[in-house]
Design a protein around this motif. Structure first.
Motif, PDB file in Angstrom:
ATOM      1  N   HIS A   1      14.451 -11.349  61.535  1.00 15.33           N
ATOM      2  CA  HIS A   1      13.215 -10.593  61.762  1.00 15.33           C
ATOM      3  C   HIS A   1      11.980 -11.462  61.553  1.00 15.33           C
ATOM      4  N   LEU A   2      12.003 -12.350  60.561  1.00 10.53           N
ATOM      5  CA  LEU A   2      10.867 -13.247  60.358  1.00 10.53           C
ATOM      6  C   LEU A   2      10.681 -14.185  61.543  1.00 10.53           C
ATOM      7  N   SER A   3      11.778 -14.744  62.031  1.00  8.07           N
ATOM      8  CA  SER A   3      11.676 -15.666  63.168  1.00  8.07           C
ATOM      9  C   SER A   3      11.214 -14.928  64.427  1.00  8.07           C
ATOM     10  N   GLN A   4      11.698 -13.716  64.626  1.00  8.60           N
ATOM     11  CA  GLN A   4      11.277 -12.956  65.795  1.00  8.60           C
ATOM     12  C   GLN A   4       9.800 -12.574  65.708  1.00  8.60           C
ATOM     13  N   THR A   5       9.341 -12.269  64.497  1.00 13.16           N
ATOM     14  CA  THR A   5       7.918 -11.969  64.328  1.00 13.16           C
ATOM     15  C   THR A   5       7.066 -13.191  64.646  1.00 13.16           C
ATOM     16  N   LEU A   6       7.484 -14.364  64.166  1.00 14.94           N
ATOM     17  CA  LEU A   6       6.751 -15.592  64.464  1.00 14.94           C
ATOM     18  C   LEU A   6       6.801 -15.914  65.954  1.00 14.94           C
ATOM     19  N   ASN A   7       7.952 -15.682  66.583  1.00 12.08           N
ATOM     20  CA  ASN A   7       8.051 -15.929  68.027  1.00 12.08           C
ATOM     21  C   ASN A   7       7.071 -15.056  68.801  1.00 12.08           C
TER      22      ASN A   7
ATOM     23  N   ILE B   1       7.877 -19.401  70.843  1.00 14.92           N
ATOM     24  CA  ILE B   1       9.054 -20.125  70.369  1.00 14.92           C
ATOM     25  C   ILE B   1       8.696 -21.549  69.968  1.00 14.92           C
ATOM     26  N   VAL B   2       7.916 -22.230  70.799  1.00 14.08           N
ATOM     27  CA  VAL B   2       7.514 -23.604  70.487  1.00 14.08           C
ATOM     28  C   VAL B   2       6.629 -23.629  69.246  1.00 14.08           C
ATOM     29  N   GLY B   3       5.712 -22.691  69.150  1.00 12.53           N
ATOM     30  CA  GLY B   3       4.835 -22.632  67.983  1.00 12.53           C
ATOM     31  C   GLY B   3       5.601 -22.345  66.705  1.00 12.53           C
ATOM     32  N   THR B   4       6.627 -21.510  66.779  1.00 11.83           N
ATOM     33  CA  THR B   4       7.444 -21.222  65.591  1.00 11.83           C
ATOM     34  C   THR B   4       8.182 -22.466  65.129  1.00 11.83           C
ATOM     35  N   GLY B   5       8.755 -23.218  66.088  1.00  7.82           N
ATOM     36  CA  GLY B   5       9.436 -24.460  65.736  1.00  7.82           C
ATOM     37  C   GLY B   5       8.494 -25.458  65.090  1.00  7.82           C
ATOM     38  N   ALA B   6       7.292 -25.598  65.669  1.00  5.86           N
ATOM     39  CA  ALA B   6       6.311 -26.525  65.103  1.00  5.86           C
ATOM     40  C   ALA B   6       5.870 -26.083  63.715  1.00  5.86           C
ATOM     41  N   LEU B   7       5.707 -24.777  63.521  1.00  8.90           N
ATOM     42  CA  LEU B   7       5.293 -24.255  62.220  1.00  8.90           C
ATOM     43  C   LEU B   7       6.366 -24.496  61.163  1.00  8.90           C
ATOM     44  N   LEU B   8       7.629 -24.350  61.532  1.00  4.23           N
ATOM     45  CA  LEU B   8       8.714 -24.599  60.584  1.00  4.23           C
ATOM     46  C   LEU B   8       8.767 -26.071  60.188  1.00  4.23           C
ATOM     47  N   VAL B   9       8.611 -26.957  61.168  1.00  2.37           N
ATOM     48  CA  VAL B   9       8.614 -28.392  60.855  1.00  2.37           C
ATOM     49  C   VAL B   9       7.419 -28.747  59.975  1.00  2.37           C
ATOM     50  N   PHE B  10       6.263 -28.208  60.308  1.00  5.90           N
ATOM     51  CA  PHE B  10       5.063 -28.486  59.522  1.00  5.90           C
ATOM     52  C   PHE B  10       5.214 -27.998  58.085  1.00  5.90           C
ATOM     53  N   SER B  11       5.760 -26.795  57.905  1.00  2.13           N
ATOM     54  CA  SER B  11       5.908 -26.250  56.558  1.00  2.13           C
ATOM     55  C   SER B  11       6.892 -27.080  55.729  1.00  2.13           C
ATOM     56  N   MET B  12       7.965 -27.563  56.344  1.00  2.77           N
ATOM     57  CA  MET B  12       8.918 -28.393  55.601  1.00  2.77           C
ATOM     58  C   MET B  12       8.297 -29.736  55.227  1.00  2.77           C
ATOM     59  N   LEU B  13       7.584 -30.359  56.135  1.00  3.59           N
ATOM     60  CA  LEU B  13       6.927 -31.635  55.825  1.00  3.59           C
ATOM     61  C   LEU B  13       5.885 -31.454  54.727  1.00  3.59           C
ATOM     62  N   THR B  14       5.148 -30.366  54.778  1.00  5.17           N
ATOM     63  CA  THR B  14       4.163 -30.091  53.737  1.00  5.17           C
ATOM     64  C   THR B  14       4.830 -29.922  52.378  1.00  5.17           C
ATOM     65  N   PHE B  15       5.943 -29.229  52.363  1.00 11.59           N
ATOM     66  CA  PHE B  15       6.694 -29.058  51.111  1.00 11.59           C
ATOM     67  C   PHE B  15       7.170 -30.398  50.574  1.00 11.59           C
ATOM     68  N   LEU B  16       7.693 -31.260  51.439  1.00 10.95           N
ATOM     69  CA  LEU B  16       8.181 -32.570  51.001  1.00 10.95           C
ATOM     70  C   LEU B  16       7.054 -33.444  50.486  1.00 10.95           C
ATOM     71  N   VAL B  17       5.887 -33.343  51.104  1.00 13.43           N
ATOM     72  CA  VAL B  17       4.741 -34.141  50.648  1.00 13.43           C
ATOM     73  C   VAL B  17       4.302 -33.699  49.259  1.00 13.43           C
ATOM     74  N   PHE B  18       4.150 -32.407  49.064  1.00  8.54           N
ATOM     75  CA  PHE B  18       3.701 -31.907  47.761  1.00  8.54           C
ATOM     76  C   PHE B  18       4.760 -32.095  46.680  1.00  8.54           C
ATOM     77  N   THR B  19       6.033 -32.046  47.064  1.00  9.70           N
ATOM     78  CA  THR B  19       7.104 -32.130  46.078  1.00  9.70           C
ATOM     79  C   THR B  19       7.480 -33.564  45.746  1.00  9.70           C
ATOM     80  N   PHE B  20       7.696 -34.381  46.775  1.00 11.19           N
ATOM     81  CA  PHE B  20       8.190 -35.740  46.563  1.00 11.19           C
ATOM     82  C   PHE B  20       7.192 -36.819  46.982  1.00 11.19           C
ATOM     83  N   ASN B  21       6.033 -36.386  47.498  1.00 10.48           N
ATOM     84  CA  ASN B  21       4.995 -37.333  47.911  1.00 10.48           C
ATOM     85  C   ASN B  21       5.546 -38.384  48.871  1.00 10.48           C
TER      86      ASN B  21
END
Length: 239
Positions: free
Chosen positions: A181-187, A192-212
């Motif tokens: 349901h979350l993915s369908q809401t984002l779609n 679909i392309v924007g959801t994929g980009a948002l997921l990649v961006f959120s993971m990279l942001t998490f890795l930067v803040f967590t492991f720099n």
């Protein structure tokens, strides 16, 4: 006679007034005693041990139920019916395929199929860490960081898997109901392309803040110089 009657009434009234504070004091003492007993029970070492054992038992139960659900979820979901997972519990003619019976099937179907998919494995993991801490006073991982990382992982992973497998009904268990349901809401909102980009961006942001993590490419000199120095040292030894 009237004065005596009035005097008796006044004395009875005074006695009643005196009795009320006594009852209130008894109630206060009883409440304090109850609170003291509760605090003593919670502070008792035996209570901590039993609570730690319960957490470890629940962790093991959930782990076995989740693993079994990966194998038997289709059968259990089919017999549960469209009215809900609790049909398994209240209908004696239904038999669950989960290794832990109906309770295991209900727990796994709720946490995995209806909610978080395979990211639900985070919950027995957290219960295990808490049980070890309570029972043995051993901290296997920093608890605060583990909670934060786990919550992000649950939300991100179930959304990503729901996004990746949204067109494959047999694989939707990996993302769970929330992930789908979350993915369908984002779609619907960003495509679909924007959801994929948002997921990649959120993971990279998490890795930067967590492991720099660094996105810069290291200079060639930083890699070559240590190798050259080591080669020179070996050559000098051979000479």
């Amino acid at each position: 006679m009237a004065s005596k009657a009035n005097r008796l009434k006044s004395e009875e009234g005074e006695e009643q007034v005196k009795e009320k504070p006594a009852r209130k004091s008894k109630d206060k003492k009883g409440l304090k005693g109850t609170l003291r007993n509760v605090r003593n029970f919670l502070a008792d070492e035996r209570t901590h041990k039993v609570f730690g054992l319960v957490l470890l038992l629940v962790s093991f139960f959930m782990l076995v139920a989740f693993v079994s659900n990966l194998v038997h979820w289709k059968k259990d979901m089919a017999i549960a019916g469209s009215t809900g997972n609790w049909q398994l519990l209240f209908r004696n003619e239904l038999e669950a395929s989960n290794w832990l019976g109906k309770i295991g099937a209900i727990t796994a179907l709720q946490f995995m199929n209806s909610w978080f998919g395979i990211s639900a494995f985070v919950f027995p993991f957290l219960l295990f860490l808490t049980g070890v801490k309570v029972l043995l006073d051993i901290t296997l991982l920093p608890f605060g960081k583990t909670i934060r990382y786990s919550l992000f992982g649950v939300i991100w992973l179930c959304t990503f898997l729901g996004y990746a497998f949204h067109s494959h009904p047999d694989l939707l268990i990996y993302g769970g109901g929330y992930g789908y349901h979350l993915s369908q809401t984002l779609n619907t909102v960003v495509g679909i392309v924007g959801t994929g980009a948002l997921l990649v961006f959120s993971m990279l942001t998490f890795l930067v803040f967590t492991f720099n993590i660094s996105f810069k490419r290291k200079p060639v000199e930083d890699v070559v110089e240590p190798v050259d120095a080591a080669a020179a040292a070996v050559a000098s030894e051979n000479m």
